[in-house]
Design an enzyme around this catalytic site. Structure first.
Site, mmCIF file in Angstrom:
data_model
loop_
_atom_site.group_PDB
_atom_site.id
_atom_site.type_symbol
_atom_site.label_atom_id
_atom_site.label_comp_id
_atom_site.label_asym_id
_atom_site.label_seq_id
_atom_site.Cartn_x
_atom_site.Cartn_y
_atom_site.Cartn_z
ATOM 1 N N ASN A 26 63.048 40.924 26.687
ATOM 2 C CA ASN A 26 61.688 41.387 27.141
ATOM 3 C C ASN A 26 60.877 41.558 25.936
ATOM 4 O O ASN A 26 61.163 42.062 25.284
ATOM 5 C CB ASN A 26 61.431 42.358 28.226
ATOM 6 C CG ASN A 26 60.247 42.601 28.671
ATOM 7 O OD1 ASN A 26 59.193 43.079 27.976
ATOM 8 N ND2 ASN A 26 59.843 42.166 29.937
ATOM 9 N N THR A 48 59.515 38.236 31.419
ATOM 10 C CA THR A 48 58.268 38.982 31.396
ATOM 11 C C THR A 48 58.059 39.771 32.722
ATOM 12 O O THR A 48 58.477 39.456 33.803
ATOM 13 C CB THR A 48 56.906 38.163 31.312
ATOM 14 O OG1 THR A 48 55.900 38.838 31.412
ATOM 15 C CG2 THR A 48 56.894 37.077 32.394
ATOM 16 N N GLU A 49 57.656 41.045 32.567
ATOM 17 C CA GLU A 49 57.505 41.938 33.945
ATOM 18 C C GLU A 49 56.649 41.483 34.997
ATOM 19 O O GLU A 49 56.864 41.875 36.006
ATOM 20 C CB GLU A 49 57.538 43.219 33.401
ATOM 21 C CG GLU A 49 56.169 43.995 32.918
ATOM 22 C CD GLU A 49 56.445 43.766 31.401
ATOM 23 O OE1 GLU A 49 55.748 44.596 30.426
ATOM 24 O OE2 GLU A 49 57.263 43.105 30.608
ATOM 25 N N ASN A 50 55.724 40.566 34.705
ATOM 26 C CA ASN A 50 55.027 40.288 36.020
ATOM 27 C C ASN A 50 55.553 38.987 36.489
ATOM 28 O O ASN A 50 54.962 38.633 37.302
ATOM 29 C CB ASN A 50 53.595 39.683 35.293
ATOM 30 C CG ASN A 50 53.602 38.757 34.244
ATOM 31 O OD1 ASN A 50 54.538 38.550 33.425
ATOM 32 N ND2 ASN A 50 52.700 37.690 34.409
#
Length: 212
Positions: A26, A48-50
């Site tokens: 990440n 990616t955290e989205n």
């Protein structure tokens, strides 16, 4: 003297050398996003955290898709076999220990291994984002940052005077001057960048550190 852009690229290039094949990685906002430029996109899996695994750098305007952005809302591309999921599932991956490496920017890092990267007292900024979760859940945390702030103040300090992000301690710090590793509750200088002297690092680092 190198420009700040050149300095950031150098830091990112050095960070890329740390990544192991087949890792889930990440990238935080700022210098970390540059790391993807220096990694074979088939060798690691950028997360990616989205909500995407298989992030690639956008290298052509022809591939631009306004619906494809990273957590910093920057345009990205997708690798072969990329997968999509909602942000809840993405954070479950992070909190469940399924991210091998998190590369984060920092406002400060201290000699205890704590990082402050989300708030400056008296300034209105967006907030902590996913950094707190990444610090808790990622197996390894790498900090990429300029060695000093814009006004020349050390960013590697004895104790963070900005709010710390997590009680999880970082593993590695990479700046334009040096590489530090956090070992056995001590900050250890493990590498000087080309052309940099130990005296310069000592002069620009407030934190105490050992030398390997």
């Amino acid at each position: 003297m190198s420009s700040n852009k050149e300095i950031q690229e150098m830091i990112a290039k050095r960070a890329a050398k740390v990544l192991q094949p087949n890792s889930v990685v990440n990238l935080g906002i700022g210098i970390p996003t540059l790391v993807a430029k220096y990694v074979d996109p088939t060798s690691v899996h950028f997360h990616t955290e989205n909500g995407m695994l298989g992030v690639m750098e956008l290298t052509s305007d022809e591939d631009f898709d306004p619906s494809l952005v990273n957590a910093g809302k920057l345009p990205i591309s997708e690798g072969i076999g990329a997968s999509y999921f909602n942000s809840g599932e993405s954070f479950a991956m992070i909190r469940g220990g399924h991210v091998d490496v998190a590369i984060l920017g920092a406002l400060q890092v201290d000699e205890q291994g704590y990082i402050a990267n989300w708030a400056i007292p008296g300034q209105n900024i967006m907030g902590v984002g996913g950094a707190m979760d990444l610090l808790s859940g990622a197996k390894k945390v790498i900090v990429t940052t300029n060695h000093t702030s814009k006004n020349g103040e050390p960013k590697i300090v004895k104790t963070c005077n900005y709010p710390i992000t997590s009680l999880r301690k970082i593993n590695l710090i990479i700046t334009e001057l040096a590489v530090f590793e956090y070992k056995k509750d001590r900050l250890v200088l493990i590498e000087l960048m080309p052309g940099v002297s130990l005296e310069e690092v000592q002069a620009k680092t407030e934190a105490s550190f050992d030398i390997e």
